[in-house]
Design an enzyme around this catalytic site. Structure first.
Site, mmCIF file in Angstrom:
data_model
loop_
_atom_site.group_PDB
_atom_site.id
_atom_site.type_symbol
_atom_site.label_atom_id
_atom_site.label_comp_id
_atom_site.label_asym_id
_atom_site.label_seq_id
_atom_site.Cartn_x
_atom_site.Cartn_y
_atom_site.Cartn_z
ATOM 1 N N HIS A 1 0.853 -1.186 0.000
ATOM 2 C CA HIS A 1 0.000 0.000 0.000
ATOM 3 C C HIS A 1 0.884 1.231 0.000
ATOM 4 O O HIS A 1 1.945 1.229 0.629
ATOM 5 C CB HIS A 1 -0.902 0.006 1.252
ATOM 6 C CG HIS A 1 -2.038 0.945 1.140
ATOM 7 N ND1 HIS A 1 -1.924 2.272 1.451
ATOM 8 C CD2 HIS A 1 -3.312 0.753 0.700
ATOM 9 C CE1 HIS A 1 -3.089 2.862 1.225
ATOM 10 N NE2 HIS A 1 -3.940 1.967 0.767
ATOM 11 N N ASP B 1 -7.867 -5.450 0.107
ATOM 12 C CA ASP B 1 -8.348 -6.330 -0.966
ATOM 13 C C ASP B 1 -7.920 -7.779 -0.801
ATOM 14 O O ASP B 1 -8.331 -8.637 -1.578
ATOM 15 C CB ASP B 1 -7.844 -5.812 -2.323
ATOM 16 C CG ASP B 1 -8.471 -4.481 -2.666
ATOM 17 O OD1 ASP B 1 -9.687 -4.355 -2.483
ATOM 18 O OD2 ASP B 1 -7.747 -3.577 -3.105
HETATM 19 N N1 CMC Z 1 4.230 -7.518 -4.672
HETATM 20 C C1 CMC Z 1 5.594 -7.462 -4.788
HETATM 21 N N2 CMC Z 1 6.328 -6.343 -4.624
HETATM 22 C C2 CMC Z 1 5.667 -5.218 -4.328
HETATM 23 C C3 CMC Z 1 4.254 -5.199 -4.174
HETATM 24 C C4 CMC Z 1 3.546 -6.406 -4.359
HETATM 25 N N3 CMC Z 1 2.215 -6.427 -4.243
HETATM 26 N N4 CMC Z 1 3.865 -3.935 -3.886
HETATM 27 C C5 CMC Z 1 4.990 -3.206 -3.856
HETATM 28 N N5 CMC Z 1 6.081 -3.974 -4.110
HETATM 29 C C6 CMC Z 1 7.492 -3.534 -4.093
HETATM 30 C C7 CMC Z 1 7.839 -2.736 -5.353
HETATM 31 O O1 CMC Z 1 8.294 -3.562 -6.386
HETATM 32 C C8 CMC Z 1 8.864 -1.791 -4.814
HETATM 33 O O2 CMC Z 1 10.070 -2.511 -4.702
HETATM 34 P P1 CMC Z 1 11.504 -1.755 -4.937
HETATM 35 O O3 CMC Z 1 11.610 -0.772 -3.824
HETATM 36 O O4 CMC Z 1 12.510 -2.853 -4.891
HETATM 37 O O5 CMC Z 1 11.411 -1.099 -6.291
HETATM 38 C C9 CMC Z 1 8.404 -1.477 -3.405
HETATM 39 O O6 CMC Z 1 7.649 -2.627 -3.005
HETATM 40 C C10 CMC Z 1 7.537 -0.234 -3.293
HETATM 41 O O7 CMC Z 1 6.444 -0.397 -4.198
HETATM 42 P P2 CMC Z 1 5.841 0.758 -5.110
HETATM 43 O O8 CMC Z 1 5.255 0.160 -6.348
HETATM 44 O O9 CMC Z 1 6.862 1.839 -5.284
HETATM 45 O O10 CMC Z 1 4.686 1.275 -4.162
HETATM 46 P P3 CMC Z 1 3.484 2.194 -4.566
HETATM 47 O O11 CMC Z 1 3.146 2.941 -3.345
HETATM 48 O O12 CMC Z 1 3.773 2.987 -5.790
HETATM 49 O O13 CMC Z 1 2.315 1.165 -4.940
HETATM 50 C C11 CMC Z 1 0.543 -0.393 -4.709
HETATM 51 C C12 CMC Z 1 1.333 0.746 -4.049
HETATM 52 C C13 CMC Z 1 -0.667 -0.685 -3.838
HETATM 53 C C14 CMC Z 1 0.044 0.039 -6.093
HETATM 54 C C15 CMC Z 1 1.446 -1.643 -4.813
HETATM 55 O O14 CMC Z 1 1.830 -2.069 -3.526
HETATM 56 C C16 CMC Z 1 0.778 -2.779 -5.583
HETATM 57 O O15 CMC Z 1 0.876 -2.820 -6.815
HETATM 58 N N6 CMC Z 1 0.083 -3.726 -4.869
HETATM 59 C C17 CMC Z 1 -0.681 -4.760 -5.537
HETATM 60 C C18 CMC Z 1 -2.037 -4.194 -5.974
HETATM 61 C C19 CMC Z 1 -2.973 -3.982 -4.806
HETATM 62 O O16 CMC Z 1 -3.124 -4.830 -3.933
HETATM 63 N N7 CMC Z 1 -3.657 -2.831 -4.811
HETATM 64 C C20 CMC Z 1 -4.659 -2.486 -3.785
HETATM 65 C C21 CMC Z 1 -4.214 -1.356 -2.919
HETATM 66 S S1 CMC Z 1 -5.200 -1.135 -1.438
HETATM 67 C C22 CMC Z 1 -6.797 -0.760 -1.932
HETATM 68 C C23 CMC Z 1 -6.919 0.332 -2.908
HETATM 69 O O17 CMC Z 1 -6.207 1.330 -2.922
HETATM 70 O O18 CMC Z 1 -7.840 0.227 -3.716
#
Ligand code: CMC
Length: 427
Positions: free
Chosen positions: A305, A362
């Site tokens: 998140h 989720d």
């Molecule tokens: N699986 C594996 N690695 C992950 C995941 C994951 N689900 N989420 C983040 N990471 C890693 C990412 O690769 C990055 O690694 P590094 O620092 O080595 O590059 C690090 O963690 C930080 O991630 P980010 O993508 O920079 O984080 P963000 O804040 O931009 O994205 C997110 C947040 C929710 C989009 C992301 O965690 C994600 O894609 N999660 C899966 C989709 C999901 O469950 N979404 C629902 C969110 S909660 C409800 C809502 O908002 O609707």
């Protein structure tokens, strides 16, 4: 701290500081470009506060979530969804009379105009219900043209009640259409969640018996989804609304944003992922390794998140409810088992620990939706019904704010410099 100082090249400017109720500190940067010629660049708004807001507080480090000051755990344990709608939209918990009047008004608006029913024949049978939801909500603005003045509080209030009342009807119709069953009219003797379940599952030929545990589970899910401050869809609603677009158009845009699998669509994607793991001999480790592999685009859906770097408090509430519902139904869902194993492996893996990646809202919600018979394609629709009061609260807060301006970010241009036009014959 009352002010902050920023040095840009040889200029130093003093910036005012805004301190929130919970001592969050924001540097006001509005005058930065005027005084220094530079802008801030923050793709994805990782470090940018877009507004002040008095609706929802969340602390991602400590896993705290409160609506209008009330902890989510207490609201989930004591309220029904309509009461939480009132709290979010009007700012305080309602008295008995206020709540009854609010419920009456919502009940008075549950039906859709008969002409809207014909829209459903125009969509392909396999249309995604989020596409239908967004389209029909926007189309409401064509039926209520007498109530679209964004500066008229009474008109806005009527639109708010219409939206809260009609969204479950619009949603249930999209499901009925997809399975070829007759559209079921709302019943105003039922409560909000009961009414939705009967519109989803009743058929004209047989009496429909509702399981009170399902009603309770649905009520809880709607409450935990009801607001989450400046997330992607809420920011979309605020941004579209900042152009003075009407409430129906703004909410329709929010629904479109929510549909994305990185946002509300993650619940659907999470169940698809869990099913894939089960089909793949329940090889949890393989999927954890894939999620860690930077050359693989696979991510654990329902994990991570932007704000929570701790367990999402909503996921905790939902996981407990899942456990309770499944044991009460005496049902073993392999999806729940796999989800728990996946959580355990991931939470003990340094990759996830170092990055603060925990199950989010989720991760377990799909398991409950499945248990109460909601089809996978409708999961994100349920999220939208839950999030509606939050969107509405933010839209109205923005419109009432004296400092509201059209949202218009800037950019750093990286395309070609000025070039001479070349006619088509010479390209
Ligand atoms: N699986 C594996 N690695 C992950 C995941 C994951 N689900 N989420 C983040 N990471 C890693 C990412 O690769 C990055 O690694 P590094 O620092 O080595 O590059 C690090 O963690 C930080 O991630 P980010 O993508 O920079 O984080 P963000 O804040 O931009 O994205 C997110 C947040 C929710 C989009 C992301 O965690 C994600 O894609 N999660 C899966 C989709 C999901 O469950 N979404 C629902 C969110 S909660 C409800 C809502 O908002 O609707």
């Amino acid at each position: 701290m009352k002010t902050g100082k920023l040095t840009v090249g040889d200029k130093e400017i003093e910036l005012s500081v805004k301190v929130g109720t919970e001592n969050e500190i924001g540097l006001e940067l509005g005058k930065l470009r005027k005084e220094t010629g530079v802008i801030t660049l923050d793709p994805g708004f990782v470090n940018t506060g877009s507004t002040e807001s008095a609706i929802t507080f969340l602390n991602g480090e400590e896993g705290v979530l409160r609506y209008r000051g009330y902890p989510i755990e207490e609201l989930a344990a004591n309220c029904d969804f309509v009461e939480v709608c009132y709290l979010l939209i009007y700012g305080d918990l309602p008295t008995e009379t206020e709540l009854e009047n609010f419920r009456d008004s919502i009940r008075a608006h549950t039906m859709l105009h008969e002409d809207i029913r014909s829209f459903y024949n125009g969509f392909p049978r396999d249309a995604h219900p989020m596409a239908i939801l967004s389209s029909v909500v926007c189309a409401l603005s064509t039926f209520y043209q007498d109530a679209l003045d964004v500066d008229d509080e009474d008109q806005v209030n009527t639109c708010v009640h219409r939206l809260i009342a009609k969204l479950p009807t619009i949603a249930a119709y999209s499901y009925k259409k997809s399975v070829g069953q007759p559209l079921i009219y709302p019943r105003n003797d039922l409560n909000y969640c009961e009414n939705f379940l009967q519109m989803m599952f009743a058929v004209p030929t047989e009496p429909y018996e509702m399981d009170p545990d399902f009603v309770q589970a649905l009520n809880l899910l709607l409450i935990v989804h009801a607001d989450h401050e400046q997330n992607c869809s809420t920011s979309t609603v605020r941004m579209v609304g900042s152009a003075n677009a009407n409430l129906f158009a703004s909410i329709s845009a929010g629904i479109a944003a929510l549909w994305g699998p990185l946002h509300g669509g993650a619940n659907e994607a999470c169940v698809a992922m869990l099913e894939r793991i089960i089909e793949d001999d329940c090889n949890v480790k393989k999927y954890v390794d894939m999620a860690k592999d930077k050359s693989d685009s696979f991510r654990l859906m329902g994990f991570g998140h932007r704000v929570y770097k701790n367990y999402d408090p909503r996921a905790l509430i939902i996981k407990k409810a899942c456990d309770k519902l499944l044991s009460k139904m005496d049902r073993d869902d392999p999806l729940f088992d796999i989800a728990q194993s996946l959580e355990e492996v991931a939470l003990n893996d340094p990759y996830f620990v170092e990055r603060g990646l925990y199950p989010n809202v989720d991760f377990y919600s799909g398991v409950i939706y499945r248990a109460i018979g909601i089809p996978v394609q409708m999961f994100t629709v349920l999220f939208a019904i839950g999030r509606l009061p939050g969107w509405v609260a933010h839209w109205t807060e923005m419109h009432k704010s004296p400092s509201a301006r059209i949202c218009r970010p800037r950019q750093i241009y990286t395309g070609p410099g000025a070039r001479e036009f070349v006619s088509i014959a010479h390209r």
